[in-house]
Design a protein around this motif. Structure first.
Motif, mmCIF file in Angstrom:
data_model
loop_
_atom_site.group_PDB
_atom_site.id
_atom_site.type_symbol
_atom_site.label_atom_id
_atom_site.label_comp_id
_atom_site.label_asym_id
_atom_site.label_seq_id
_atom_site.Cartn_x
_atom_site.Cartn_y
_atom_site.Cartn_z
ATOM 1 N N TYR A 37 0.850 -1.199 0.000
ATOM 2 C CA TYR A 37 0.000 0.000 0.000
ATOM 3 C C TYR A 37 0.885 1.248 0.000
ATOM 4 C CZ TYR A 37 -3.515 -3.415 1.409
ATOM 5 O OH TYR A 37 -4.337 -4.491 1.460
ATOM 6 N N GLU A 147 -12.371 -2.859 1.662
ATOM 7 C CA GLU A 147 -11.769 -3.382 0.421
ATOM 8 C C GLU A 147 -11.538 -2.282 -0.608
ATOM 9 O OE1 GLU A 147 -14.002 -6.721 -1.006
ATOM 10 O OE2 GLU A 147 -13.735 -7.804 0.889
ATOM 11 N N ASN A 148 -12.523 -1.405 -0.775
ATOM 12 C CA ASN A 148 -12.361 -0.298 -1.729
ATOM 13 C C ASN A 148 -11.275 0.663 -1.268
ATOM 14 O OD1 ASN A 148 -14.350 -1.098 -3.595
ATOM 15 N ND2 ASN A 148 -15.942 -0.264 -2.260
ATOM 16 N N LEU A 150 -8.684 -0.035 0.554
ATOM 17 C CA LEU A 150 -7.367 -0.658 0.359
ATOM 18 C C LEU A 150 -6.982 -0.676 -1.122
ATOM 19 C CD1 LEU A 150 -7.520 -3.579 2.957
ATOM 20 C CD2 LEU A 150 -6.352 -1.371 3.169
ATOM 21 N N ALA A 151 -7.978 -0.867 -1.995
ATOM 22 C CA ALA A 151 -7.697 -0.850 -3.443
ATOM 23 C C ALA A 151 -7.135 0.528 -3.825
ATOM 24 C CB ALA A 151 -8.960 -1.151 -4.234
#
Ligand SMILES: [Fe+2]
Ligand SMILES: [Fe+2]
Length: 159
Positions: A37, A147-148, A150-151
């Motif tokens: 990340y 999840e979004n 982290l994306a």
């Protein structure tokens, strides 16, 4: 210039907080890098560098007031095991920093040391920026889902 003893002790407490934050954020920043990340890594690394400047300024001020800077004391370091925990732990640390700086500014004023109060106010504003960053991350995680979020943090991870 001989400074107020109580104020020097308070400045050393703030120094311990800053040194603790540097260690916590360096580990969190590198964990983020390790997980892939890069945006999170950069943001937390920047905060660690800000805290290093704060530690430097406190050391300079303690020396000016003819005190001895204590750099061997760390408070408990709270390493998160996930991105959510990292953001939450750092947010809590920053809220604590804001309280600590506000009360240290009060001690500076009681000691009639306006210049120290000014320095601490300058740092306080940066800590408010840090807590704001953490609050934005928490809101985004809540609103777009982990999840979004982290994306988004992994964008540009091609390197
Ligand atoms: Fe700081
Ligand atoms: Fe901070």
């Amino acid at each position: 210039m001989k400074g107020n003893e109580k104020l020097i002790a308070v400045l050393n407490d703030l120094l311990a907080d800053e040194l603790t934050a540097i260690s916590q954020y360096m580990v969190h920043s590198e964990m983020s890098e390790n997980w892939g990340y890069p945006k999170l890594h950069k943001a937390i690394e920047k905060q660690a560098i800000d805290e290093m400047h704060h530690a430097e300024w406190l050391i300079q001020r303690i020396l000016f007031l003819e005190g001895m800077p204590v750099v061997s004391k760390l408070n408990p370091i709270k390493i998160g095991k996930s991105v959510l925990e990292i953001v939450t732990n750092d947010q809590q640390a920053e809220v604590g920093a804001i309280h600590a700086y506000n009360s240290a500014i009060k001690v500076s004023r009681e000691a009639a040391d306006q210049s120290t109060a000014d320095l601490l106010t300058q740092i306080l504003k940066m800590e408010e920026g840090h807590v704001d960053w953490a609050e934005v991350q928490s809101s985004q995680i809540e609103q777009m889902g982990l999840e979004n979020y982290l994306a988004n943090q992994s964008e540009g991870a091609a390197a």
